[in-house]
Scaffold this motif. Structure first.
Motif, PDB file in Angstrom:
ATOM      1  N   UNK A 157       0.761  -1.161  -0.024  1.00 40.83           N
ATOM      2  CA  UNK A 157       0.124   0.039  -0.126  1.00 40.83           C
ATOM      3  C   UNK A 157       0.902   1.221   0.006  1.00 40.83           C
ATOM      4  N   UNK A 158       1.851   1.199   0.557  1.00 42.12           N
ATOM      5  CA  UNK A 158       2.832   2.433   0.812  1.00 42.12           C
ATOM      6  C   UNK A 158       3.621   2.765  -0.854  1.00 42.12           C
ATOM      7  N   UNK A 159       3.904   1.605  -1.382  1.00 43.48           N
ATOM      8  CA  UNK A 159       4.325   1.750  -2.841  1.00 43.48           C
ATOM      9  C   UNK A 159       3.165   2.383  -3.647  1.00 43.48           C
ATOM     10  N   UNK A 160       2.269   1.750  -3.492  1.00 42.88           N
ATOM     11  CA  UNK A 160       0.946   2.027  -4.379  1.00 42.88           C
ATOM     12  C   UNK A 160       0.462   3.660  -4.095  1.00 42.88           C
ATOM     13  N   UNK A 161       0.423   3.988  -2.885  1.00 40.66           N
ATOM     14  CA  UNK A 161       0.070   5.429  -2.485  1.00 40.66           C
ATOM     15  C   UNK A 161       1.243   6.281  -2.975  1.00 40.66           C
ATOM     16  N   UNK A 162       2.490   6.039  -2.849  1.00 37.00           N
ATOM     17  CA  UNK A 162       3.449   6.778  -3.542  1.00 37.00           C
ATOM     18  C   UNK A 162       3.384   7.071  -4.991  1.00 37.00           C
ATOM     19  N   UNK A 163       2.863   5.875  -5.547  1.00 37.30           N
ATOM     20  CA  UNK A 163       2.875   5.928  -7.077  1.00 37.30           C
ATOM     21  C   UNK A 163       1.933   6.951  -7.527  1.00 37.30           C
ATOM     22  N   UNK A 164       0.664   6.562  -6.856  1.00 38.04           N
ATOM     23  CA  UNK A 164      -0.575   7.472  -7.105  1.00 38.04           C
ATOM     24  C   UNK A 164      -0.312   8.955  -6.695  1.00 38.04           C
ATOM     25  N   UNK A 165       0.473   9.072  -5.724  1.00 39.03           N
ATOM     26  CA  UNK A 165       0.572  10.521  -5.416  1.00 39.03           C
ATOM     27  C   UNK A 165       1.598  11.223  -6.448  1.00 39.03           C
ATOM     28  N   UNK A 166       2.549  10.440  -6.780  1.00 38.33           N
ATOM     29  CA  UNK A 166       3.415  10.936  -7.737  1.00 38.33           C
ATOM     30  C   UNK A 166       2.990  11.130  -9.238  1.00 38.33           C
ATOM     31  N   UNK A 167       1.869  10.291  -9.604  1.00 39.20           N
ATOM     32  CA  UNK A 167       1.486  10.452 -11.074  1.00 39.20           C
ATOM     33  C   UNK A 167       0.378  11.627 -11.059  1.00 39.20           C
ATOM     34  N   UNK A 168      -0.269  11.977  -9.915  1.00 39.74           N
ATOM     35  CA  UNK A 168      -1.216  12.949  -9.885  1.00 39.74           C
ATOM     36  C   UNK A 168      -0.578  14.181 -10.316  1.00 39.74           C
ATOM     37  N   UNK A 169       1.005  14.159 -10.088  1.00 43.32           N
ATOM     38  CA  UNK A 169       1.583  15.461 -10.276  1.00 43.32           C
ATOM     39  C   UNK A 169       2.158  15.617 -11.726  1.00 43.32           C
ATOM     40  N   UNK A 170       2.135  14.575 -12.369  1.00 42.80           N
ATOM     41  CA  UNK A 170       2.665  14.517 -13.695  1.00 42.80           C
ATOM     42  C   UNK A 170       1.684  14.951 -14.699  1.00 42.80           C
ATOM     43  N   UNK A 171       2.234  15.934 -15.579  1.00 41.95           N
ATOM     44  CA  UNK A 171       1.148  16.564 -16.701  1.00 41.95           C
ATOM     45  C   UNK A 171       1.036  15.590 -17.842  1.00 41.95           C
TER      46      UNK A 171
END
Length: 97
Positions: free
Chosen positions: A25-39
């Motif tokens: 869940x930690x890795x998935x949460x970091x991935x979702x949070x990072x993807x949300x900032x990619x244009x």
């Protein structure tokens, strides 16, 4: 089976049932949070393409994962620690009447 073996089994069980999913869940949460900032990222969270939904999901997963990761640490600490010498573990039976 003594208390050390029960503590070790409980610690291993919580690592498998809580620690490993918590890390995932930690890795998935970091991935979702990072993807949300990619244009221009192709975001699809339950049919929503809003980056705020990916951020909310990512932060939520990160918070829940911290709880899941802490559970095996706490179980391991309390089951594997040495009890103080003066601790009362067994209460003697009451005297017969």
């Amino acid at each position: 089976m003594n208390n050390k073996n029960k503590g070790l089994i409980a610690t291993i069980a919580t690592v498998v049932l809580c620690g490993c999913p918590g890390l995932f869940m930690c890795f998935m949460g970091a991935m979702y949070t990072g993807i949300s900032f990619m244009p221009g990222a192709d975001i699809d969270i339950n049919g929503s393409s809003d980056p705020a939904s990916a951020t909310a999901l990512g932060v939520t997963l990160l918070c829940v994962s911290i709880v899941f990761i802490v559970i095996p640490i706490v179980v391991g600490f309390f089951t594997m620690r040495k009890k103080p010498e003066g601790s009362v573990e067994e209460v003697p039976p009451p005297p017969a009447a």
